[in-house]
Design a protein around this motif. Sequence first.
Motif: not given
Length: 448
Positions: A410-415, A288-293, A385-387, A393-394
């Motif tokens: 996909x996780x969007x961290x924003x105000x 197994x292989x996982x990516x954290x972007x 995906x930590x955005x 594009x995302x």
Amino acid sequence: MRRLIYAALRAVSALDHWLRERLTAAGWLALGAGGAALAAGFDTSQGSSYQAGALLGALLVLAYAGSFFLRARVEVQRELPRYATAGETFSYRVEIANRGARPIAGVSVVEAVRDPRPGFAAWRQAREPGEEDRNWFDRNVGYFRWRWLIERVTPEPLHDAPLPALAPGARHTLRLQMTPRRRGRIELAGLVIQRSDPLGLVRGLAHLPLPARIVALPRRYRLPRLALPGRRKHQPGGVSLASSVGDTEEFLSLREYRPGDPLQRIHWKSFARTGRPIVKEFQDEFFERHALVLDTGTRRGEDAAFEDAVAVAASFVYTIDTQECLLDLLFVGGSVHHSTAGRGQLHAENMLETLAGVGPSAPQDFERLAHAVLAQRAQLASCILVLVDWDEARRALAERLAASGIEVRAILVCDRRDAPPSPPAWLAVVHPGAIEAGLARLESRVLR
């Protein structure tokens, strides 16, 4: 003009540090009262308050002269942890031995931080989070930016610890505490032994050079239990990417060297016996292989949302068990950085240390990050995906990964004011101050 402002900020900062280090609470009171008395008695013909100001000033000068009589010949051993966590207090052990001929009494010990003042280029190029909302004067003078740059590399104000009286040859162990304000490196200059003068106005200081460094790792959040896909895929590289678990075997056979074979695969005993380079041929590996972007492309600098995005990425690094899989971390920091943990590669602590130094990148750099992620998709089972922003594009990156058979979270961290008006159902939108509550719904937000 910028150079003059920078020089003034350095001078004011140095004076402020000197006063805070030297003056006791009574000394600050005497300095304030003396200054007020001199200001009120500026016209000596109208009052005599200037005499009180002169008296207090003379006492401060006398106390300062008396502070130079502190002498301490000591031996110090300090046991610092290699890592700390931003926002969390930690303690460490300091052992002090009196190597002088006289007893040491009435002193305290405090940690000293290396000069944190930024260079001119760093001060000019940095942008304090929210600086665009300040008035014209504050933006151009840059005082708040200067203060922010200093505070980001220094811990919370350090408190001294009293040292009991030490006879010659005696030793004592203290415990000091420190709280990193944010992630990154904390550079320590050494310890300071201090004692107030007989008047109690000015501290005498004895500096003990003892340079050290602590890496403050990003803070971490509690994650829900995630069931990452267990599909194994072919991983080029053979046993060099494998540990003692899974489908590993040492090698399949020996063969003659071919141009392009890595030198570490040479079988030296066979080379010495035959006189020709012989290499080991390994079995292909499947695991197994996982990516954290981590998306670092933002114009808002290191604001609360960016710091929480790094903290979310650190939480995944800390939580995902890499004993049975590989975890790739990708982000942009000048260039695309790619590191791998698990199965004989890096440890989680190495990745957390990397995240401790992550900074914002230009928004247009996201294209390079997306290209690097898509180049790895053949080996991936899932991608997180930590955005820090949301645009086409995302969205396209997430959908292309899912179209390749990869499970995407996909996780969007924003105000809250920057949240997209109609995000897709699979996008988890979390806000500073409510990160864990937002992450609690992550299990149900998957793009396949």
